[in-house]
Design a protein around this motif. Structure first.
Motif, PDB file in Angstrom:
ATOM      1  N   SER A   9       6.742  15.127 -16.087  1.00 31.32           N
ATOM      2  CA  SER A   9       6.124  15.321 -14.762  1.00 31.32           C
ATOM      3  C   SER A   9       5.315  16.617 -14.672  1.00 31.32           C
ATOM      4  O   SER A   9       5.252  17.232 -13.601  1.00 31.32           O
ATOM      5  CB  SER A   9       7.219  15.321 -13.680  1.00 31.32           C
ATOM      6  N   ASN A 266       2.141   8.472  -8.630  1.00 26.52           N
ATOM      7  CA  ASN A 266       2.313   9.254  -9.868  1.00 26.52           C
ATOM      8  C   ASN A 266       3.757   9.726 -10.068  1.00 26.52           C
ATOM      9  O   ASN A 266       3.980  10.760 -10.680  1.00 26.52           O
ATOM     10  CB  ASN A 266       1.344  10.443  -9.890  1.00 26.52           C
ATOM     11  N   ASP A 269       3.534   9.011 -14.639  1.00 25.41           N
ATOM     12  CA  ASP A 269       2.116   9.167 -14.924  1.00 25.41           C
ATOM     13  C   ASP A 269       1.592   7.920 -15.654  1.00 25.41           C
ATOM     14  O   ASP A 269       2.199   7.476 -16.623  1.00 25.41           O
ATOM     15  CB  ASP A 269       1.940  10.423 -15.798  1.00 25.41           C
ATOM     16  N   SER A 273      -1.978   5.437 -11.731  1.00 26.02           N
ATOM     17  CA  SER A 273      -1.327   6.327 -10.745  1.00 26.02           C
ATOM     18  C   SER A 273      -2.380   7.067  -9.925  1.00 26.02           C
ATOM     19  O   SER A 273      -2.720   8.205 -10.212  1.00 26.02           O
ATOM     20  CB  SER A 273      -0.424   7.323 -11.476  1.00 26.02           C
ATOM     21  N   SER A 276      -0.891  10.168  -5.053  1.00 28.30           N
ATOM     22  CA  SER A 276       0.005  11.275  -5.399  1.00 28.30           C
ATOM     23  C   SER A 276       1.168  11.404  -4.411  1.00 28.30           C
ATOM     24  O   SER A 276       0.984  11.319  -3.196  1.00 28.30           O
ATOM     25  CB  SER A 276      -0.765  12.592  -5.437  1.00 28.30           C
TER      26      SER A 276
END
Ligand code: R5P
Length: 290
Positions: A9, A266, A269, A273, A276
Protein backbone atom coordinates in the motif's frame (compact mmCIF):
# COMPACT_ATOMS: atom_id res chain seq x y z
CA UNK A 1 1.56 11.68 13.30
CA UNK A 2 3.69 9.65 10.86
CA UNK A 3 2.22 7.45 8.12
CA UNK A 4 4.13 4.32 7.11
CA UNK A 5 3.20 2.35 4.01
CA UNK A 6 3.78 -1.37 3.72
CA UNK A 7 4.83 -2.80 0.35
CA UNK A 8 1.21 -3.57 -0.60
CA UNK A 9 0.00 0.00 0.00
CA UNK A 10 2.90 2.38 -0.66
CA UNK A 11 1.00 4.68 -3.01
CA UNK A 12 -2.11 4.80 -0.86
CA UNK A 13 -0.04 5.53 2.27
CA UNK A 14 1.54 8.51 0.48
CA UNK A 15 -1.93 9.79 -0.41
CA UNK A 16 -3.13 9.34 3.17
CA UNK A 17 -0.09 11.22 4.52
CA UNK A 18 -0.79 14.05 2.09
CA UNK A 19 -4.50 14.15 2.94
CA UNK A 20 -3.64 14.33 6.66
CA UNK A 21 -0.83 16.83 6.06
CA UNK A 22 1.64 14.70 7.99
CA UNK A 23 5.03 13.09 7.52
CA UNK A 24 5.50 9.92 5.49
CA UNK A 25 7.61 7.41 7.39
CA UNK A 26 10.56 5.52 5.95
CA UNK A 27 11.17 1.84 6.57
CA UNK A 28 13.54 -0.66 4.98
CA UNK A 29 11.91 -3.94 4.02
CA UNK A 30 14.17 -6.70 2.70
CA UNK A 31 13.75 -10.36 1.90
CA UNK A 32 16.51 -12.80 2.85
CA UNK A 33 17.51 -15.52 0.34
CA UNK A 34 15.41 -18.07 2.22
CA UNK A 35 12.32 -15.82 1.97
CA UNK A 36 12.33 -14.45 5.51
CA UNK A 37 11.50 -10.77 5.89
CA UNK A 38 13.55 -8.04 7.53
CA UNK A 39 12.02 -4.71 8.56
CA UNK A 40 13.72 -1.62 9.96
CA UNK A 41 12.09 1.73 10.76
CA UNK A 42 14.39 4.41 9.37
CA UNK A 43 12.44 7.54 10.32
CA UNK A 44 12.98 9.18 13.67
CA UNK A 45 10.22 8.07 16.03
CA UNK A 46 9.87 9.51 19.54
CA UNK A 47 8.14 7.93 22.49
CA UNK A 48 4.42 8.78 22.31
CA UNK A 49 4.42 9.60 18.56
CA UNK A 50 1.36 8.43 16.68
CA UNK A 51 2.24 6.05 13.84
CA UNK A 52 -0.16 4.69 11.23
CA UNK A 53 0.81 1.67 9.19
CA UNK A 54 -1.14 1.35 5.95
CA UNK A 55 -0.92 -2.16 4.55
CA UNK A 56 -3.47 -4.24 2.67
CA UNK A 57 -3.16 -7.90 3.48
CA UNK A 58 -3.77 -8.78 -0.14
CA UNK A 59 -1.73 -11.20 -2.26
CA UNK A 60 0.85 -12.39 -1.20
CA UNK A 61 -1.29 -12.42 1.95
CA UNK A 62 1.04 -14.23 4.33
CA UNK A 63 4.02 -12.07 3.44
CA UNK A 64 2.00 -8.87 3.69
CA UNK A 65 0.58 -9.87 7.06
CA UNK A 66 4.07 -10.58 8.43
CA UNK A 67 5.35 -7.25 7.08
CA UNK A 68 2.45 -5.44 8.76
CA UNK A 69 3.17 -7.19 12.07
CA UNK A 70 6.89 -6.40 11.88
CA UNK A 71 6.27 -2.72 11.07
CA UNK A 72 3.77 -2.35 13.93
CA UNK A 73 5.99 -4.17 16.41
CA UNK A 74 9.13 -2.21 15.50
CA UNK A 75 7.21 1.06 15.91
CA UNK A 76 5.75 -0.02 19.22
CA UNK A 77 9.21 -1.02 20.49
CA UNK A 78 10.34 2.54 19.63
CA UNK A 79 7.56 3.86 21.87
CA UNK A 80 5.04 4.86 19.19
CA UNK A 81 1.28 4.60 19.59
CA UNK A 82 0.34 2.49 16.62
CA UNK A 83 -2.71 2.04 14.40
CA UNK A 84 -3.11 -0.49 11.61
CA UNK A 85 -4.93 0.70 8.50
CA UNK A 86 -5.79 -2.41 6.52
CA UNK A 87 -7.63 -1.22 3.39
CA UNK A 88 -8.20 -4.80 2.18
CA UNK A 89 -8.46 -7.31 5.00
CA UNK A 90 -7.17 -10.60 3.59
CA UNK A 91 -8.67 -13.86 4.90
CA UNK A 92 -11.86 -11.85 5.53
CA UNK A 93 -13.96 -14.39 3.64
CA UNK A 94 -13.14 -17.10 6.19
CA UNK A 95 -15.14 -15.13 8.75
CA UNK A 96 -16.42 -18.20 10.59
CA UNK A 97 -16.04 -21.97 10.64
CA UNK A 98 -18.39 -23.11 7.88
CA UNK A 99 -17.75 -26.72 8.90
CA UNK A 100 -16.43 -28.19 12.09
CA UNK A 101 -12.65 -28.19 12.31
CA UNK A 102 -12.05 -25.17 10.06
CA UNK A 103 -9.71 -22.42 11.27
CA UNK A 104 -11.41 -19.01 11.44
CA UNK A 105 -8.57 -17.33 9.56
CA UNK A 106 -9.86 -13.76 9.88
CA UNK A 107 -9.93 -14.18 13.68
CA UNK A 108 -6.41 -15.64 13.83
CA UNK A 109 -5.08 -12.67 11.86
CA UNK A 110 -6.92 -10.20 14.13
CA UNK A 111 -5.48 -11.80 17.26
CA UNK A 112 -1.95 -11.24 15.96
CA UNK A 113 -2.46 -7.68 14.74
CA UNK A 114 -3.81 -6.49 18.07
CA UNK A 115 -0.59 -7.57 19.81
CA UNK A 116 1.14 -4.49 18.40
CA UNK A 117 -1.62 -2.09 17.33
CA UNK A 118 -3.83 0.09 19.48
CA UNK A 119 -6.48 0.59 16.79
CA UNK A 120 -7.55 -0.86 13.49
CA UNK A 121 -9.36 0.57 10.49
CA UNK A 122 -10.39 -1.35 7.41
CA UNK A 123 -12.52 -0.61 4.34
CA UNK A 124 -15.67 -2.64 3.63
CA UNK A 125 -14.65 -5.91 5.30
CA UNK A 126 -16.42 -8.86 3.65
CA UNK A 127 -18.41 -9.31 6.89
CA UNK A 128 -18.57 -6.55 9.52
CA UNK A 129 -18.54 -9.03 12.39
CA UNK A 130 -14.84 -9.75 11.84
CA UNK A 131 -14.27 -6.42 13.64
CA UNK A 132 -15.45 -8.16 16.81
CA UNK A 133 -12.46 -10.50 16.62
CA UNK A 134 -10.34 -7.56 17.81
CA UNK A 135 -10.15 -6.66 21.50
CA UNK A 136 -8.94 -3.17 20.53
CA UNK A 137 -11.06 -0.45 18.88
CA UNK A 138 -11.68 -1.66 15.32
CA UNK A 139 -13.82 0.08 12.74
CA UNK A 140 -14.56 0.12 9.03
CA UNK A 141 -15.22 2.83 6.47
CA UNK A 142 -17.60 2.48 3.52
CA UNK A 143 -16.24 3.19 0.03
CA UNK A 144 -19.62 2.59 -1.68
CA UNK A 145 -20.57 6.33 -1.80
CA UNK A 146 -17.25 7.02 -3.58
CA UNK A 147 -18.19 4.44 -6.23
CA UNK A 148 -21.57 6.16 -6.62
CA UNK A 149 -19.87 9.55 -7.05
CA UNK A 150 -17.54 8.10 -9.69
CA UNK A 151 -20.51 7.05 -11.84
CA UNK A 152 -22.37 10.30 -11.12
CA UNK A 153 -19.44 12.24 -12.56
CA UNK A 154 -19.54 9.99 -15.62
CA UNK A 155 -23.15 11.09 -16.15
CA UNK A 156 -24.64 7.65 -16.85
CA UNK A 157 -28.30 8.04 -17.85
CA UNK A 158 -30.70 6.46 -15.32
CA UNK A 159 -28.65 3.31 -14.63
CA UNK A 160 -29.83 0.31 -12.66
CA UNK A 161 -27.42 -0.76 -9.90
CA UNK A 162 -27.32 -4.52 -9.41
CA UNK A 163 -25.71 -6.66 -6.73
CA UNK A 164 -24.55 -10.00 -8.18
CA UNK A 165 -25.82 -11.80 -5.08
CA UNK A 166 -27.80 -11.16 -1.90
CA UNK A 167 -24.60 -10.55 0.12
CA UNK A 168 -23.80 -7.36 -1.82
CA UNK A 169 -27.32 -5.87 -1.68
CA UNK A 170 -26.45 -3.24 0.94
CA UNK A 171 -23.42 -2.13 -1.05
CA UNK A 172 -25.45 -1.79 -4.26
CA UNK A 173 -28.16 0.07 -2.33
CA UNK A 174 -25.66 2.69 -1.12
CA UNK A 175 -24.27 3.16 -4.64
CA UNK A 176 -27.83 3.54 -5.99
CA UNK A 177 -28.73 6.06 -3.27
CA UNK A 178 -25.69 8.18 -4.19
CA UNK A 179 -26.77 8.06 -7.83
CA UNK A 180 -30.49 8.46 -7.07
CA UNK A 181 -31.42 5.45 -9.19
CA UNK A 182 -33.02 2.00 -8.99
CA UNK A 183 -31.35 -0.99 -7.41
CA UNK A 184 -31.81 -4.76 -7.49
CA UNK A 185 -29.96 -8.02 -7.08
CA UNK A 186 -29.28 -11.33 -8.80
CA UNK A 187 -29.42 -14.68 -7.03
CA UNK A 188 -26.17 -16.64 -6.91
CA UNK A 189 -25.55 -20.23 -5.94
CA UNK A 190 -21.92 -21.28 -5.39
CA UNK A 191 -20.96 -24.70 -6.78
CA UNK A 192 -17.29 -24.46 -5.70
CA UNK A 193 -14.34 -22.03 -5.76
CA UNK A 194 -14.78 -19.83 -8.85
CA UNK A 195 -17.91 -21.80 -9.95
CA UNK A 196 -21.33 -20.18 -9.53
CA UNK A 197 -24.77 -20.19 -11.18
CA UNK A 198 -26.68 -16.92 -11.27
CA UNK A 199 -30.20 -15.86 -12.12
CA UNK A 200 -31.55 -12.36 -12.81
CA UNK A 201 -35.17 -13.40 -12.20
CA UNK A 202 -37.38 -10.67 -10.79
CA UNK A 203 -35.35 -7.79 -12.27
CA UNK A 204 -37.23 -5.64 -14.80
CA UNK A 205 -34.76 -5.07 -17.62
CA UNK A 206 -35.42 -3.17 -20.83
CA UNK A 207 -32.09 -2.15 -22.31
CA UNK A 208 -31.00 0.12 -19.45
CA UNK A 209 -27.37 0.65 -18.47
CA UNK A 210 -26.50 -1.63 -15.57
CA UNK A 211 -23.80 -1.13 -12.94
CA UNK A 212 -22.90 -4.39 -11.19
CA UNK A 213 -21.35 -3.73 -7.77
CA UNK A 214 -19.58 -6.27 -5.57
CA UNK A 215 -17.25 -5.96 -2.60
CA UNK A 216 -14.56 -8.33 -3.92
CA UNK A 217 -13.77 -9.55 -7.41
CA UNK A 218 -11.49 -12.55 -7.22
CA UNK A 219 -11.75 -15.13 -10.03
CA UNK A 220 -14.36 -12.94 -11.75
CA UNK A 221 -16.82 -15.87 -11.86
CA UNK A 222 -19.50 -14.04 -9.87
CA UNK A 223 -19.46 -11.00 -12.17
CA UNK A 224 -19.24 -12.99 -15.41
CA UNK A 225 -22.24 -15.13 -14.47
CA UNK A 226 -24.23 -12.07 -13.32
CA UNK A 227 -23.40 -10.26 -16.58
CA UNK A 228 -24.59 -13.23 -18.64
CA UNK A 229 -27.84 -13.52 -16.65
CA UNK A 230 -28.49 -9.77 -16.91
CA UNK A 231 -27.82 -9.68 -20.66
CA UNK A 232 -30.08 -12.71 -21.19
CA UNK A 233 -32.76 -10.85 -19.19
CA UNK A 234 -32.58 -7.78 -21.45
CA UNK A 235 -29.94 -5.49 -19.85
CA UNK A 236 -28.15 -2.84 -21.92
CA UNK A 237 -24.48 -1.86 -21.48
CA UNK A 238 -22.83 -3.22 -18.35
CA UNK A 239 -20.36 -1.40 -16.10
CA UNK A 240 -18.68 -3.27 -13.25
CA UNK A 241 -17.37 -1.82 -10.00
CA UNK A 242 -15.89 -3.31 -6.87
CA UNK A 243 -14.23 -2.16 -3.68
CA UNK A 244 -11.42 -4.74 -3.60
CA UNK A 245 -9.91 -5.76 -6.97
CA UNK A 246 -8.28 -9.06 -5.99
CA UNK A 247 -8.45 -10.02 -9.71
CA UNK A 248 -6.79 -13.41 -9.72
CA UNK A 249 -5.46 -14.67 -13.07
CA UNK A 250 -7.35 -13.37 -16.09
CA UNK A 251 -10.39 -12.21 -14.07
CA UNK A 252 -10.31 -8.67 -15.49
CA UNK A 253 -10.19 -9.86 -19.09
CA UNK A 254 -13.00 -12.36 -18.50
CA UNK A 255 -15.14 -9.52 -17.13
CA UNK A 256 -14.27 -7.09 -19.89
CA UNK A 257 -15.47 -9.66 -22.44
CA UNK A 258 -18.95 -8.91 -21.08
CA UNK A 259 -18.70 -5.37 -19.71
CA UNK A 260 -17.85 -1.91 -21.04
CA UNK A 261 -15.86 -0.95 -18.00
CA UNK A 262 -14.30 -2.32 -14.84
CA UNK A 263 -13.48 0.11 -12.06
CA UNK A 264 -12.31 -0.39 -8.47
CA UNK A 265 -10.93 1.44 -5.49
CA UNK A 266 -7.25 1.42 -4.56
CA UNK A 267 -7.57 -0.75 -1.43
CA UNK A 268 -5.60 -3.07 -3.71
CA UNK A 269 -3.45 -1.43 -6.32
CA UNK A 270 -4.47 -2.44 -9.88
CA UNK A 271 -4.81 -0.84 -13.29
CA UNK A 272 -8.56 -0.56 -12.57
CA UNK A 273 -8.11 1.26 -9.23
CA UNK A 274 -9.45 4.68 -10.24
CA UNK A 275 -11.27 5.53 -7.02
CA UNK A 276 -9.10 6.49 -4.07
CA UNK A 277 -10.01 5.58 -0.51
CA UNK A 278 -7.38 7.99 0.88
CA UNK A 279 -9.94 10.74 1.70
CA UNK A 280 -12.08 8.16 3.51
CA UNK A 281 -9.13 6.92 5.58
CA UNK A 282 -8.02 10.47 6.40
CA UNK A 283 -11.56 11.39 7.46
CA UNK A 284 -11.75 8.38 9.82
CA UNK A 285 -8.29 9.00 11.29
CA UNK A 286 -9.02 12.70 11.97
CA UNK A 287 -11.76 11.56 14.36
CA UNK A 288 -9.36 9.40 16.40
CA UNK A 289 -7.65 10.27 19.58
CA UNK A 290 -4.89 7.68 19.66
C1 R5P B 1 -18.68 -13.36 -2.14
O1 R5P B 1 -19.54 -13.50 -1.28
C2 R5P B 1 -18.09 -12.02 -2.47
O2 R5P B 1 -18.96 -10.96 -2.18
C3 R5P B 1 -17.69 -11.96 -3.94
O3 R5P B 1 -18.87 -12.08 -4.71
C4 R5P B 1 -16.76 -13.09 -4.28
O4 R5P B 1 -15.70 -13.16 -3.39
C5 R5P B 1 -16.24 -12.91 -5.68
O5 R5P B 1 -15.44 -13.99 -6.02
P1 R5P B 1 -15.23 -14.42 -7.52
O6 R5P B 1 -14.80 -13.21 -8.28
O7 R5P B 1 -14.17 -15.49 -7.44
O8 R5P B 1 -16.52 -14.98 -8.01
Amino acid sequence: MIVFGGSASTGLAAEVAEALGCEQGRAAVKTFPDGELFVKIESRVEKGDEALVVQSTSRPQNRNIMELLFLLDALQEMGARTAAIIPYYGYGRQDRAFEEGEAVSSKVVARHIQLSAERVLTINPHKEHILHYFDIPASSADAAPAIGRYFKEKGLERPLVVAPDAGSKALAQTVAETLGCRCGNCQKRRLGPGRVVTSAEGLELSGETVIIVDDIIDSGGTIVEASKALKAGGAGPIHVACIHPVLTGNAAQRILDHARELVATNTIDSEYSRISVAPLIAEAVRKWNL
